[in-house]
Every structure is written in structure tokens, then in C-alpha cells.
Design a protein around this motif. Structure first.
Motif, short mmCIF file in Angstrom:
data_model
loop_
_atom_site.label_atom_id
_atom_site.label_comp_id
_atom_site.label_asym_id
_atom_site.label_seq_id
_atom_site.Cartn_x
_atom_site.Cartn_y
_atom_site.Cartn_z
N SER A 136 0.84 -1.19 0.00
CA SER A 136 0.00 0.00 0.00
C SER A 136 0.88 1.25 0.00
N TYR A 137 0.36 2.33 -0.56
CA TYR A 137 1.09 3.60 -0.60
C TYR A 137 1.56 4.03 0.80
N SER A 138 0.76 3.67 1.82
CA SER A 138 1.04 4.18 3.17
C SER A 138 2.26 3.52 3.81
N SER A 139 2.76 2.41 3.23
CA SER A 139 3.93 1.79 3.84
C SER A 139 5.19 1.91 2.98
N VAL A 140 5.13 2.72 1.94
CA VAL A 140 6.27 2.85 1.03
C VAL A 140 7.46 3.50 1.73
N VAL A 146 8.43 1.77 -7.51
CA VAL A 146 7.22 2.48 -7.91
C VAL A 146 7.06 2.33 -9.41
N SER A 147 5.92 1.76 -9.84
CA SER A 147 5.63 1.75 -11.27
C SER A 147 4.39 2.60 -11.50
N TYR A 148 4.31 3.20 -12.68
CA TYR A 148 3.27 4.19 -12.97
C TYR A 148 2.11 3.51 -13.67
N THR A 149 0.90 3.87 -13.28
CA THR A 149 -0.27 3.17 -13.83
C THR A 149 -0.70 3.73 -15.19
N THR A 185 -2.70 10.71 -4.54
CA THR A 185 -1.89 10.35 -5.71
C THR A 185 -1.68 8.84 -5.84
N ALA A 186 -2.08 8.08 -4.81
CA ALA A 186 -1.75 6.65 -4.76
C ALA A 186 -2.19 5.89 -6.01
N SER A 187 -3.32 6.27 -6.60
CA SER A 187 -3.84 5.52 -7.76
C SER A 187 -2.98 5.73 -9.01
N ASN A 188 -2.06 6.68 -8.98
CA ASN A 188 -1.16 6.90 -10.12
C ASN A 188 -0.04 5.86 -10.17
N TYR A 189 0.10 5.10 -9.09
CA TYR A 189 1.25 4.22 -8.97
C TYR A 189 0.86 2.84 -8.47
#
Ligand SMILES: [Zn+2]
Length: 195
Positions: A136-140, A146-149, A185-189
């Protein structure tokens, strides 16, 4: 030749079983060693070493290309995938760092192979082989991928102080540049940890 006695047969049987078991244990241990020996710091150090915050493209020339690339900073031991009209070195660079961190190459993932230089093939290889685990973005944190969606791009987080994430990568070349990772921004990655 006389048939072996019961005791001897049993002894040979046990010896054979023990030897098969040893082989299995050895295989399992070497896999664990490969995983255990992965060094986030080694991978991150590599990501910081062969890139820059380029302001233009040294291959196409200033004003002729919107990409920010300086191949003079790249590790000359590897082929790079920057030429006029083609600026796709991101997965190649991340693969080099993963290798430097301790992931072993094989016939599928090795310098120049599609799993080494292509974002989706690299992602498939690393997740199929359980080198990468989604998170999850919250534990990065530092060392995560990081890959881009919305387009084909992959970078590595090279710094995290608990508040600000910074990343490094190739084409566009970036060295410890701020990336905003939050609920908006999490859904971008997509995020992965090497485990
Ligand atoms: Zn260019």
C-alpha cells in the motif's frame, strides 16, 4: 551374488533418503540465502550512482527533445536504451540496481532480456518469482519500487524520512527527486517491496 541382508538394505535405503533430503534442504537454503542477502542499501546506492537531475537530453540535443537524459552519468558496463526517438532506460536501470542488491540473474532475467528492460515483463518476472510483493502507498519506504499506472515507467524510492519520499531513475533521469505519495496520488502508482 547373495542378496543383501535386511539390515544392509535398510541402511542403504536410509542413506539414499538422507542424501535426497540433504539435496532438498540445500536447494531450499540457497533460495533463502538469495532472498536474505538482498541489500536495500546496495540497490539504493546504485540507483543514486548512475543518474543525475538532467535538464535536457544529451543524445538528441538541447531543444530537440523534451526528455531529461544524461547518458554520460550511466554505467558504461551496461547497454543503455537511449537513442534519438527512443528513451526507455527505466526498467534497465532498476534491473541493474536489483542485481546489485543481490537478486540473481537467470535465463529470463539478465542484462538485455525483455524481463530486464521492459516494465511489464520485469514486473511480471519479479512478482511471479516472489521477489516483489505489492504494498500500500502508506507503507512505502526506501528501496521500494514504484511503477506508474498511466504509462510505462518504473523507478525506485531512494530516500524516505518518514514524511517525504524521493526517487531515482532513468529517462527522465532523476536523482533523489521528491515524489508525492499520498491518498490523493496513490492511484497513479503501483508499489512493490523486494522481499
Ligand atoms: Zn532525447
Amino acid at each position: 551374488m547373495l542378496p543383501s541382508g535386511h539390515e544392509e538394505l535398510q541402511k542403504n535405503g536410509y542413506a539414499r533418503m538422507a542424501s535426497i533430503e540433504d539435496d532438498l534442504i540445500e536447494e531450499d537454503t540457497s533460495l533463502q540465502q538469495a532472498r536474505a542477502s538482498y541489500s536495500v542499501d546496495d540497490a539504493v546506492d546504485y540507483m543514486l550512482k548512475y543518474t543525475s537531475n538532467a535538464s535536457s537530453c544529451n543524445i538528441c540535443g538541447k531543444g530537440k527533445c523534451s526528455n531529461k537524459v544524461d547518458t554520460t552519468k550511466y554505467n558504461s558496463a551496461y547497454t543503455h536504451y537511449i537513442s534519438v526517438g527512443k528513451h526507455v532506460d527505466c526498467a534497465n536501470y532498476v534491473s541493474q540496481a536489483l542485481y546489485e542488491g543481490g537478486i540473481s540473474t537467470d535465463d529470463t532475467w539478465k542484462a538485455g532480456s525483455s524481463a530486464w528492460i521492459g516494465v511489464s515483463a520485469l514486473t511480471k518476472y519479479m512478482t511471479d518469482n516472489k521477489y516483489w510483493t505489492s504494498l500500500s502507498y502508506s507503507s512505502v519506504k526506501k528501496g521500494d519500487i514504484v511503477s506508474y499506472t498511466s504509462y510505462s515507467h518504473v523507478v525506485m524510492i531512494t530516500s524516505y524520512d518518514g514524511t517525504t519520499h524521493k526517487y531515482s531513475g532513468h529517462s527522465n533521469d532523476r536523482k533523489n527527486t521528491v515524489i508525492n505519495i499520498n491518498t490523493n496520488t496513490a492511484s497513479n502508482y503501483k508499489f512493490y517491496r523486494v522481499s
